[in-house]
Design a protein around this motif. Sequence first.
Motif, PDB file in Angstrom:
ATOM      1  N   UNK A   1       0.819  -1.219   0.000  1.00 24.78           N
ATOM      2  CA  UNK A   1       0.000   0.000   0.000  1.00 24.78           C
ATOM      3  C   UNK A   1       0.849   1.265   0.000  1.00 24.78           C
ATOM      4  N   UNK A   2       1.995   1.214   0.656  1.00 25.83           N
ATOM      5  CA  UNK A   2       2.861   2.379   0.732  1.00 25.83           C
ATOM      6  C   UNK A   2       3.331   2.845  -0.641  1.00 25.83           C
ATOM      7  N   UNK A   3       3.277   1.972  -1.619  1.00 28.04           N
ATOM      8  CA  UNK A   3       3.666   2.329  -2.992  1.00 28.04           C
ATOM      9  C   UNK A   3       2.554   3.064  -3.742  1.00 28.04           C
ATOM     10  N   UNK A   4       1.373   3.087  -3.168  1.00 20.52           N
ATOM     11  CA  UNK A   4       0.196   3.696  -3.784  1.00 20.52           C
ATOM     12  C   UNK A   4      -0.366   4.760  -2.849  1.00 20.52           C
ATOM     13  N   UNK A   5      -1.280   5.540  -3.330  1.00 22.67           N
ATOM     14  CA  UNK A   5      -1.953   6.532  -2.498  1.00 22.67           C
ATOM     15  C   UNK A   5      -3.342   6.004  -2.131  1.00 22.67           C
ATOM     16  N   UNK A   6      -3.360   4.873  -1.436  1.00 22.10           N
ATOM     17  CA  UNK A   6      -4.616   4.189  -1.137  1.00 22.10           C
ATOM     18  C   UNK A   6      -4.974   4.196   0.344  1.00 22.10           C
ATOM     19  N   UNK A   7      -4.134   4.792   1.163  1.00 20.31           N
ATOM     20  CA  UNK A   7      -4.435   4.875   2.582  1.00 20.31           C
ATOM     21  C   UNK A   7      -3.748   3.803   3.402  1.00 20.31           C
ATOM     22  N   UNK A   8      -4.166   3.724   4.647  1.00 17.81           N
ATOM     23  CA  UNK A   8      -3.582   2.805   5.619  1.00 17.81           C
ATOM     24  C   UNK A   8      -4.425   1.536   5.725  1.00 17.81           C
ATOM     25  N   UNK A   9      -3.763   0.436   5.889  1.00 19.83           N
ATOM     26  CA  UNK A   9      -4.406  -0.875   6.029  1.00 19.83           C
ATOM     27  C   UNK A   9      -5.413  -0.873   7.184  1.00 19.83           C
ATOM     28  N   UNK A  10      -6.592  -1.452   6.924  1.00 15.75           N
ATOM     29  CA  UNK A  10      -7.577  -1.681   7.993  1.00 15.75           C
ATOM     30  C   UNK A  10      -7.867  -3.169   8.143  1.00 15.75           C
ATOM     31  N   UNK A  11      -8.171  -3.844   7.021  1.00 15.39           N
ATOM     32  CA  UNK A  11      -8.486  -5.276   7.083  1.00 15.39           C
ATOM     33  C   UNK A  11      -8.385  -5.890   5.685  1.00 15.39           C
ATOM     34  N   UNK A  12      -8.395  -7.227   5.660  1.00 15.50           N
ATOM     35  CA  UNK A  12      -8.379  -7.930   4.383  1.00 15.50           C
ATOM     36  C   UNK A  12      -9.108  -9.265   4.521  1.00 15.50           C
ATOM     37  N   UNK A  13      -9.614  -9.746   3.394  1.00 15.73           N
ATOM     38  CA  UNK A  13     -10.203 -11.084   3.297  1.00 15.73           C
ATOM     39  C   UNK A  13      -9.583 -11.750   2.082  1.00 15.73           C
ATOM     40  N   UNK A  14      -9.105 -12.959   2.252  1.00 16.36           N
ATOM     41  CA  UNK A  14      -8.496 -13.724   1.166  1.00 16.36           C
ATOM     42  C   UNK A  14      -9.598 -14.430   0.369  1.00 16.36           C
ATOM     43  N   UNK A  15      -9.531 -14.342  -0.963  1.00 16.15           N
ATOM     44  CA  UNK A  15     -10.440 -15.098  -1.827  1.00 16.15           C
ATOM     45  C   UNK A  15      -9.770 -16.435  -2.121  1.00 16.15           C
ATOM     46  N   UNK A  16     -10.208 -17.472  -1.454  1.00 20.70           N
ATOM     47  CA  UNK A  16      -9.569 -18.785  -1.594  1.00 20.70           C
ATOM     48  C   UNK A  16      -9.868 -19.436  -2.936  1.00 20.70           C
ATOM     49  N   UNK A  17     -10.870 -18.966  -3.651  1.00 21.16           N
ATOM     50  CA  UNK A  17     -11.249 -19.588  -4.922  1.00 21.16           C
ATOM     51  C   UNK A  17     -10.563 -18.961  -6.140  1.00 21.16           C
ATOM     52  N   UNK A  18      -9.628 -18.042  -5.943  1.00 24.73           N
ATOM     53  CA  UNK A  18      -8.853 -17.509  -7.068  1.00 24.73           C
ATOM     54  C   UNK A  18      -8.019 -18.658  -7.639  1.00 24.73           C
ATOM     55  N   UNK A  19      -7.896 -18.704  -8.954  1.00 22.56           N
ATOM     56  CA  UNK A  19      -7.298 -19.875  -9.585  1.00 22.56           C
ATOM     57  C   UNK A  19      -5.790 -19.980  -9.444  1.00 22.56           C
ATOM     58  N   UNK A  20      -5.028 -19.014  -9.940  1.00 25.24           N
ATOM     59  CA  UNK A  20      -3.574 -19.188  -9.953  1.00 25.24           C
ATOM     60  C   UNK A  20      -2.814 -18.116  -9.187  1.00 25.24           C
ATOM     61  N   UNK A  21      -3.468 -17.052  -8.794  1.00 26.03           N
ATOM     62  CA  UNK A  21      -2.811 -15.965  -8.088  1.00 26.03           C
ATOM     63  C   UNK A  21      -3.527 -15.700  -6.773  1.00 26.03           C
ATOM     64  N   UNK A  22      -2.935 -14.898  -5.921  1.00 23.28           N
ATOM     65  CA  UNK A  22      -3.532 -14.566  -4.638  1.00 23.28           C
ATOM     66  C   UNK A  22      -4.348 -13.285  -4.785  1.00 23.28           C
ATOM     67  N   UNK A  23      -5.597 -13.333  -4.302  1.00 25.25           N
ATOM     68  CA  UNK A  23      -6.502 -12.192  -4.420  1.00 25.25           C
ATOM     69  C   UNK A  23      -7.095 -11.889  -3.048  1.00 25.25           C
TER      70      UNK A  23
END
Length: 94
Positions: free
Chosen positions: A15-37
Amino acid sequence: MESNRKLQKEIQKILDRYDLGEYKSHNHFSYALTNTVYKLKTNKETLIIKLFEHENKRVIALQTKIMDLLAKEGLSSKLFKTKQGKFVYYYKNH
């Protein structure tokens, strides 16, 4: 719990590389096929972040270009550029 804190720190480094703000939370999508989402919340945005882990740079560049063109036509999500004006940034040699 420790691995979750480590992941939060890694996400904030991205995130520090972007102007998107500070981390609050995340949820992993386990059904992504070949990459992490993840669904990612910051103090500014809620967004989807895709980590290309199994693609070569040419494929990533093509996917990014297509997604950007679709976004400009209102047919896809918005892509965010880094603070240096690039869509993709390579983290840990990925």
